[in-house]
Design an enzyme around this catalytic site. Structure first.
Site, mmCIF file in Angstrom:
data_model
loop_
_atom_site.group_PDB
_atom_site.id
_atom_site.type_symbol
_atom_site.label_atom_id
_atom_site.label_comp_id
_atom_site.label_asym_id
_atom_site.label_seq_id
_atom_site.Cartn_x
_atom_site.Cartn_y
_atom_site.Cartn_z
ATOM 1 C CB THR A 140 -0.936 0.025 1.223
ATOM 2 O OG1 THR A 140 -0.152 0.028 2.428
ATOM 3 C CG2 THR A 140 -1.848 -1.192 1.225
ATOM 4 C CG ASP A 200 0.801 8.315 -4.175
ATOM 5 O OD1 ASP A 200 0.102 9.196 -4.703
ATOM 6 O OD2 ASP A 200 1.842 8.564 -3.546
ATOM 7 C CG ASP A 256 -5.375 -2.886 11.056
ATOM 8 O OD1 ASP A 256 -4.334 -3.477 10.704
ATOM 9 O OD2 ASP A 256 -5.438 -2.189 12.078
ATOM 10 C CG ASN A 276 -6.497 0.988 -3.364
ATOM 11 O OD1 ASN A 276 -5.798 0.433 -2.525
ATOM 12 N ND2 ASN A 276 -6.094 1.171 -4.611
ATOM 13 C CD GLN A 297 -16.380 5.039 9.140
ATOM 14 O OE1 GLN A 297 -16.847 4.574 10.179
ATOM 15 N NE2 GLN A 297 -16.503 4.416 7.980
#
EC number: 2.7.1.15
Length: 295
Positions: free
Chosen positions: A210, A214, A243, A267, A276
């Site tokens: 990840t 991007d 997570d 993504n 959140q």
């Protein structure tokens, strides 16, 4: 802004495997939100304190249950109010906690500082997470197992030996990995920093990396085979976003999505999560993220 759209008949997500099982940490997160992160030796005032359920393992199990309808958690908590609070939160999310052990050691705690941009500093006090055991735990061949490294590496290695089915590892926090574990992994998930810090992953068969805003990419035997762009989002809290991505990507692959579809959906889930405040954010079903577009 990230928007959700419903699954279309041309892109079905049909469950063909048992619900995801997560082996990992369960923490109480104590979060101080401030305008900026302190430097070494500095005291910053004006913070706001909150407490919420956390731990990489619990965050991934809660995300999986919300995305897929159910999940199983293997871990340990203390015989204390914090432990009961963490289990209540997991149960409310739809997670089966029957394989979570109760220890005399206090429940794990994470001390977290978050700035106005959502960046954070974290210190984890493992507590009962250091006493996670596989005693009495059974695995099925058609089960998918997802682990992280906030519990003992020896427990993760033992799980990789005992579990006969699909084995995924979120190799975080970054540390040196034995060759046996790397070779056993059907999938490894890391962020770009962890990918650089764990050179052994160059030998892994499948690695998802990840890159924050991007997006993400997938590497097979060290060669990039898929990539998906990031999704626009208003960042409030990044603690549980990785997570949520992990749970979504594993579920996507195991439910028949292509590499690109699984990355894109994960993504979108991560973008939803950063908007959140909770480390275990409210999420829709995974199929509702398949048509997400950035605007």
């Amino acid at each position: 802004m990230t928007t959700l759209s419903s699954m279309t008949s041309s892109n079905p997500l049909l469950p063909r495997h048992r619900a995801l099982t997560v082996l990992g940490s369960i923490n109480l997160d104590l979060i101080a939100t401030a305008e900026r992160l302190p430097t070494a030796g500095e005291t910053i005032g004006g913070g706001a304190l909150s407490r919420q359920p956390g731990g990489k393992g619990a965050n991934q199990a809660a995300a999986a249950a919300r995305l897929d309808g159910s999940a199983r958690m293997i871990g340990a908590v203390g015989d204390d109010d914090a432990g009961r609070e963490m289990l209540d939160a997991l149960t409310a999310a739809g997670v089966d906690v029957s394989d979570v052990a109760h220890r005399s050691t206090p429940t794990g705690t994470a001390l977290i500082v978050v700035d106005s941009a959502g960046e954070n500093q974290i210190v984890v006090c493992p507590g009962a997470n250091a006493e996670v055991s596989l005693e009495g735990v059974a695995f099925a061949e058609d089960e998918t197992l997802l682990c992280q490294l906030e519990v003992g590496l020896d427990v993760v290695v033992e799980a990789s030996r005992r579990h006969p089915g699909f084995f995924a590892l979120n190799a975080a926090p970054a540390q040196s990995l034995p060759a046996e574990l790397v070779q056993r992994c059907d999938l490894v998930i890391v962020n770009e920093t962890e990918y650089e810090l764990i050179p052994e992953l160059a030998q892994a068969r499948l690695v998802a990396v990840t890159y924050g805003k991007d997006g993400s990419a997938l590497f097979r035997d060290g060669k990039e085979v898929a990539r998906a762009a990031g999704r626009r989002a208003t960042v409030v809290n990044t603690i549980g976003a990785g997570d949520a991505f992990c749970a979504a990507f594993v579920l996507g692959l195991r439910n028949g999505l292509s590499d690109e579809q699984a990355l894109a959906a994960a993504n979108a889930v991560g973008a939803d999560a950063v908007g959140q405040h909770s480390s275990q954010p409210e999420l829709g079903r995974l199929d509702s993220y398949l048509g997400v577009a950035s605007a």
